[in-house]
Design a protein around this motif. Structure first.
Motif, short mmCIF file in Angstrom:
data_model
loop_
_atom_site.label_atom_id
_atom_site.label_comp_id
_atom_site.label_asym_id
_atom_site.label_seq_id
_atom_site.Cartn_x
_atom_site.Cartn_y
_atom_site.Cartn_z
N SER A 159 -13.76 -1.83 4.14
CA SER A 159 -12.81 -0.79 4.58
C SER A 159 -13.33 0.00 5.78
CB SER A 159 -12.53 0.18 3.44
OG SER A 159 -13.64 1.06 3.23
N ASN A 225 -13.20 3.90 3.46
CA ASN A 225 -12.75 4.34 2.13
C ASN A 225 -13.85 4.02 1.13
OD1 ASN A 225 -10.25 5.20 3.04
ND2 ASN A 225 -9.26 3.23 2.61
N GLY A 229 -10.69 3.94 -3.10
CA GLY A 229 -9.65 4.02 -2.09
C GLY A 229 -9.52 5.37 -1.42
N LYS A 469 -0.63 0.85 6.31
CA LYS A 469 -1.28 2.03 6.89
C LYS A 469 -0.38 3.26 6.80
CE LYS A 469 -5.34 0.61 8.53
NZ LYS A 469 -5.54 0.39 9.97
N GLU A 472 -0.78 4.71 3.48
CA GLU A 472 -2.08 5.39 3.39
C GLU A 472 -2.03 6.75 4.07
OE1 GLU A 472 -6.69 4.76 5.01
OE2 GLU A 472 -5.29 3.06 5.02
N THR A 475 -0.13 9.11 1.76
CA THR A 475 -0.92 9.43 0.58
C THR A 475 -1.99 10.48 0.87
OG1 THR A 475 -0.59 7.21 -0.33
CG2 THR A 475 -2.47 8.46 -1.17
N ASN A 476 -2.60 10.40 2.05
CA ASN A 476 -3.69 11.30 2.39
C ASN A 476 -3.25 12.55 3.14
OD1 ASN A 476 -6.26 9.88 1.51
ND2 ASN A 476 -5.32 8.24 2.71
#
Length: 555
Positions: A159, A225, A229, A469, A472, A475-476
């Protein structure tokens, strides 16, 4: 016979850098000379409060093999403004060895509108590029060492997003495997190299306001990551201080001069096709605080550098342009209109009229931000009277001022009319600056806004990797970052062969890179690469040095 750019530069009578610093208004205590012709300006030690001057942003149409001369016009304009107003400073990006040794050449202007010493600036200069390369690769080494020494952060090697860097075009390093040679040589994994100007550290350096901001931004860079994750940052690795130490001097803007002794700050050098394409906030801010007029430029065409300047840099800078100058040439417009490169010296009004659509879109795009626009035509001897008349009419019909310049041959004198037009433009009253998008929009909405409003496209397609992506990012909690689209500089589309002003096309997003330190998301489109390759005939083949150390072949 006209001298070459480097011959003109080497014949220049430069003033001592201390005299240039004095002309700029810098106190001697903050000037750190690098020999007689270069200096670092320690802006961290300057605690004076100054009102900002007028900001002039120079951009251009999409670049062509015919040449546009944006940097040359920027230098000539600064010299003309200095003569007209008595208080002007230039703020430009510093060159990368990639294009210097590759195809594009240097980045110090040309003819009698140059920043000097041209050979020093285009080569090692004050070592900023080397410091960035070393800092980038130190971080890479520390990541791999952490994994080798027990991996307390549980980094998932596959990652790791932090690549190594080199300030030269080297296609062989785009994709590599490291850690071979047994367990004492590291953990084998796939890796790759970016060119230094595409490194996130370059963007971080150019957007940082001071050392504290630099370290804060470095610490929040996401490097990988963990096995759960979750993102791992430089701060988690506890090496932000060490990386900042390597960049503490590189953060200070570099002071040089033009051939006409106008103070020039050259600092930072991100490409606009693969990065955000603007010189440092510190250099631009310093120019604004010490001069009545600060002239700066954004890389490549207005669809790239200028859009990123306006949507990424100005919120950090705290100042929007008082006018935007769009540089074009009749030759380049005819090329955009379908005329072949070998025939550009021949008059072709039809090709010029068709190619004007490229300039027209750039003008409308810049006007959409509610900033005044002036068009500067960089003249060539092959431009005919009828071509000049037609282009004047086409631009004037848009209600925009157009000015012919000849700075390559005449320096600042060749931009005196442009300087007058710029001064008049900056004093006009205009509506409040209007950003292209709200950062709180979704990433897809921001991408599609740029594609439709700036490029003229009507659809965006995302690869499965890009869609992953995007999830991701959501999510972050990174969705509120501005976007930095990596795209070919030659076209409004992601296909470099589609010239002019195409419309109703599709942009293809292949991947997204999250740059939490820089504070934006890089959107990779088409076949754009973050490590360019050298051409069949690289400029390096023509560069030489004699026994006395005199360099030839730089351009």
């Amino acid at each position: 016979m006209m001298k070459t750019d480097i011959e003109i530069s080497q014949a220049a009578q430069m003033e001592p850098i201390q005299k240039i610093a004095e002309k700029a208004g810098f106190d001697a205590a903050i000037v750190e000379p690098y020999g007689n012709s270069k200096a670092k300006i320690n802006v961290f030690e300057d605690h004076t409060e100054r009102k900002m001057g007028k900001l002039v942003l120079v951009t251009s149409i999409n670049p062509t093999p015919a040449g546009e001369g944006k940097s040359t016009v920027s230098v000539g304009l600064a010299d003309a403004l200095q003569k007209l107003t008595g208080s002007t400073m230039l703020a430009l990006r510093e060159p990368s060895l990639g294009p210097v040794m590759g195809m594009k050449g240097g980045a110090t202007g040309g003819g009698y509108a140059q920043v000097v010493p041209m050979d020093d600036i285009n080569l090692h200069f004050t070592g900023d590029m080397h410091a960035l390369t070393a800092a980038n690769n130190t971080l890479a080494a520390l990541i791999d060492n952490h994994i080798q020494q027990g991996n307390d952060l549980n980094i998932e090697p596959r990652s790791i997003s932090w690549k190594r860097a080199l300030d030269i075009n080297d296609r062989a390093l785009r994709n590599v495997v490291i850690g071979l040679g047994g367990r004492f040589s590291g953990v084998p994994r796939e890796d790759g190299f970016d060119i230094t100007v595409a490194s996130e550290l370059m963007a971080v350096l150019c957007l940082s306001k001071n050392l504290h901001d630099l370290k804060t931004r470095i610490n929040r860079i996401v490097i990988a990551n963990n096995t759960d994750g979750k993102p791992v940052t430089v701060g988690d690795l506890q090496v932000g201080g060490a990386i900042t130490v390597l960049l503490k001097d590189a953060l200070k803007p570099n002071l040089v001069q033009t051939l006409e002794h106008t103070p020039a700050l050259m600092h930072g050098g991100p490409f606009a096709n693969i990065a955000h394409g603007c010189n440092s906030v510190l250099a631009t801010q310093t120019a604004l605080k010490y001069a009545d007029y600060a002239v700066t430029e954004a890389g490549f065409g207005a669809d790239l550098g200028a859009e990123k300047f306006l949507d990424i840099k100005t919120p950090v800078l705290g100042k929007t342009p008082d006018t935007v100058v769009i540089v074009a040439t009749i030759r380049a417009l005819k090329y955009n209109g379908g005329q072949k490169l070998k025939d550009l010296t021949n008059e072709n009004l039809e090709a010029l009229k068709n190619g004007f659509k490229n300039l027209q879109r750039h003008i409308k795009n810049m006007q959409s931000y509610n900033v005044p626009v002036v068009v500067a035509i960089n003249q060539f001897v092959s431009d005919t009277e009828d071509e000049i008349k037609l282009l004047d009419q086409l631009v004037s019909d848009m209600g925009v001022k157009i000015v012919n310049t000849n700075v390559w041959e005449h320096g600042g004198a060749g931009a005196s009319d442009l300087a007058q037009a710029v001064v008049e433009s900056t004093t006009e009253t205009h509506d409040d600056f209007k950003r292209l998008y709200d950062n709180n929009l979704s990433v897809k909405d921001k991408i599609e806004t740029v594609v439709s409003n700036i490029y003229g496209g009507n659809k965006v397609e995302y690869s499965s990797k890009a869609e992953k992506k995007l999830k991701e990012i959501d999510t972050n909690g990174w969705s509120n970052l501005p976007i930095c689209i990596a795209k070919t500089q030659y076209s409004f589309t992601d296909d470099p062969k589609k010239l002019g002003a195409p419309s109703d096309f599709t942009i293809h997003v292949s991947d997204l890179n999250i740059k939490t330190g820089a504070g934006f998301i890089v959107v990779l489109t088409g076949n754009v690469l973050t490590m360019p390759g050298l051409p069949k005939h690289p400029a390096a083949l023509d560069i030489d040095v004699d026994d006395n150390g005199k360099i030839s072949g730089l351009f």
